[in-house]
Design a protein around this motif. Structure first.
Motif, short mmCIF file in Angstrom:
data_model
loop_
_atom_site.label_atom_id
_atom_site.label_comp_id
_atom_site.label_asym_id
_atom_site.label_seq_id
_atom_site.Cartn_x
_atom_site.Cartn_y
_atom_site.Cartn_z
N LEU A 46 0.83 -1.21 0.00
CA LEU A 46 0.00 0.00 0.00
C LEU A 46 0.86 1.26 0.00
O LEU A 46 0.61 2.20 -0.75
CB LEU A 46 -0.91 0.01 1.23
CG LEU A 46 -2.18 -0.83 1.18
CD1 LEU A 46 -2.85 -0.82 2.54
CD2 LEU A 46 -3.13 -0.33 0.11
N GLY A 47 1.89 1.25 0.84
CA GLY A 47 2.80 2.40 0.91
C GLY A 47 3.58 2.58 -0.38
O GLY A 47 3.78 3.71 -0.86
N ASN A 48 4.03 1.47 -0.95
CA ASN A 48 4.77 1.53 -2.21
C ASN A 48 3.91 2.09 -3.33
O ASN A 48 4.35 2.95 -4.12
CB ASN A 48 5.28 0.14 -2.60
CG ASN A 48 6.35 -0.38 -1.66
OD1 ASN A 48 6.97 0.37 -0.92
ND2 ASN A 48 6.55 -1.68 -1.68
N LEU A 49 2.67 1.60 -3.45
CA LEU A 49 1.77 2.09 -4.49
C LEU A 49 1.47 3.57 -4.30
O LEU A 49 1.42 4.33 -5.27
CB LEU A 49 0.48 1.28 -4.50
CG LEU A 49 0.57 -0.14 -5.08
CD1 LEU A 49 -0.75 -0.87 -4.89
CD2 LEU A 49 0.96 -0.12 -6.55
N ASN A 50 1.29 3.98 -3.07
CA ASN A 50 1.05 5.38 -2.78
C ASN A 50 2.20 6.24 -3.31
O ASN A 50 2.00 7.24 -4.01
CB ASN A 50 0.88 5.56 -1.26
CG ASN A 50 0.53 6.97 -0.86
OD1 ASN A 50 0.01 7.76 -1.65
ND2 ASN A 50 0.83 7.31 0.38
N ALA A 51 3.43 5.80 -3.01
CA ALA A 51 4.62 6.56 -3.45
C ALA A 51 4.76 6.54 -4.97
O ALA A 51 5.05 7.58 -5.60
CB ALA A 51 5.87 5.97 -2.80
N LEU A 52 4.54 5.39 -5.59
CA LEU A 52 4.75 5.25 -7.03
C LEU A 52 3.69 5.98 -7.84
O LEU A 52 3.97 6.54 -8.90
CB LEU A 52 4.77 3.76 -7.40
CG LEU A 52 6.00 2.99 -6.88
CD1 LEU A 52 5.75 1.49 -6.94
CD2 LEU A 52 7.25 3.36 -7.66
N ILE A 53 2.44 5.99 -7.35
CA ILE A 53 1.38 6.75 -8.02
C ILE A 53 1.68 8.24 -7.96
O ILE A 53 1.57 8.96 -8.97
CB ILE A 53 0.00 6.44 -7.39
CG1 ILE A 53 -0.42 4.99 -7.70
CG2 ILE A 53 -1.07 7.41 -7.90
CD1 ILE A 53 -1.60 4.51 -6.88
#
Length: 389
Positions: free
Chosen positions: A118-125
């Motif tokens: 979830l944190g990774n997707l937040n950062a990558l988006i």
């Protein structure tokens, strides 16, 4: 203006997930796309009739490839799974456009451990120029103490907390992009189907139990012992019928399994009916015609609250306590934590309290709920601010 895209959706065989999709569409009243990890479930429940469904699948990270080794090195040396997420979610991330608004719709995802993706997707988006929103969420306060999680939460453009325990915890942690707004499913429409034989309108106790709360019990077998005792008590001391109502039917987390155990134990009494699977609006229709509701699944209890049915929640996390506290001013007597089931008659005692206070509870809900449900519509205002900004 960018497009609204929903992600972190678990699939509509969890009818809470379905309820969030349907009510979010109703509240925002805009074209929406959902990235689904269980596209077949959303198609089964006809989500495609209200929004576009795109498959959110993991891309294959081929063993021995350059990306495989880069990912492995980052995990081993830096304890970072960011590259792994970037490679396995390549197709999903290629669809991110600057100006898009991504709503993370898994309401209680931040109530559990294992938040890296979830944190990774937040950062990558965000890195690709889109904005992210944590939508209709509860967050376990202890999780915010983790600096990595706190940094992640601060990266969202907006966090829409669905209850004050979460909202206050976010504020105390200086996560200031937070607003308070009831769960979108308080706006879910209902459909009234014909009642099955044995379901007496306004004189039936709706009961929901989940494998999830059984996994959280402090003493093995205590949850089902309490439910069995309660059903026997209702049959012995009242003229009420009992409806067993599943709300999640995932293969590995299926409410029907414990409910069937209860049904088989009491089916010969003629007092118990077991409902099969229905969509979230139809389930809300059944729940709305109960006299009382006792439930483990959050969105089953929201269906009851929002239709002014006196409700006892068998909870296990902050979301149950927070929602009850916002409605009643306290969660005491309205939430029975599954971890606190120590005696075989705990559930009977809680039910008796609710029965003794039935009129007061129903009167309060009838007065309180219209304005509270209206507040759920305020989420649209916050989303439009972001789209225009």
């Amino acid at each position: 203006m960018g497009q609204i895209k929903l992600y972190a959706n678990g699939g509509s065989r969890n009818h809470g997930c379905e309820a969030i999709l349907r009510s979010t569409k109703k509240i925002l009243d805009k074209d929406i796309c959902v990235y689904s990890t269980a596209q077949n479930e959303d198609l089964e429940n006809k989500i495609n009739e209200i929004m576009e469904i795109k498959e959110n699948k993991n891309d294959n990270l081929k063993k021995g490839s350059l990306n495989y080794y880069i990912s492995a090195i980052n995990i081993k040396l830096f304890k970072s799974t960011l590259k792994y997420t970037e490679y396995t979610k390549k197709t999903f991330l290629e669809d991110v456009k600057k100006g898009d608004l991504y709503l993370s719709v898994g309401g209680d995802n931040y109530c559990y451990t294992g938040l890296d993706e979830l944190g990774n997707l937040n950062a990558l988006i965000n890195k690709r120029g889109a904005k992210t929103v944590l939508w209709g969420c509860s967050v376990e306060p202890d999780i915010i103490k983790d600096e990595k999680v706190k940094k992640d939460l601060n990266t969202y453009s907006l966090i829409v907390a669905r209850e004050t325990l979460t909202y206050n915890a976010l504020k105390e942690s200086e996560i200031n992009k937070s607003v308070l707004c009831p769960d979108p499913a308080f706006q879910l429409d209902k459909i009234d189907l014909p009642l099955p034989k044995g379901f007496e309108e306004n004189n039936t106790v709706g009961i929901n139990v989940s494998p999830l709360i059984i996994d959280c019990e402090s003493k093995k077998g205590r949850t089902m012992e309490n439910y069995e005792g309660l059903i026997k008590h209702i049959i012995d001391t009242t003229n009420m019928q009992i409806a067993l109502i599943p709300h999640v039917i995932w293969d590995n987390n299926d409410d029907r399994k414990p409910l069937r155990v209860l049904y088989n134990k009491f089916k010969d009494t003629g007092r118990v009916v077991m409902l099969e699977d229905h969509n979230c609006m139809e389930l809300k229709g059944y729940i709305s015609r109960c006299r009382f509701f006792i439930g483990a699944r959050t969105h089953a209890t929201i269906a009851a609250y929002s239709t002014c049915v006196p409700t006892l929640v068998i909870g296990y996390s902050v979301k149950a306590k927070g929602i009850a506290k916002d409605i009643f001013g306290t969660y005491e007597n309205y939430v029975l934590p599954v971890q606190s089931l120590s005696n075989k008659d705990d559930l009977i005692n809680s039910f008796e309290w609710m029965k003794d206070n039935e009129d007061d509870i129903r009167n309060h809900l009838n007065k309180f709920m219209p304005e509270y449900k209206e507040k759920a519509l305020q989420g649209k205002v916050e989303i439009e601010k972001l789209l225009e900004g």
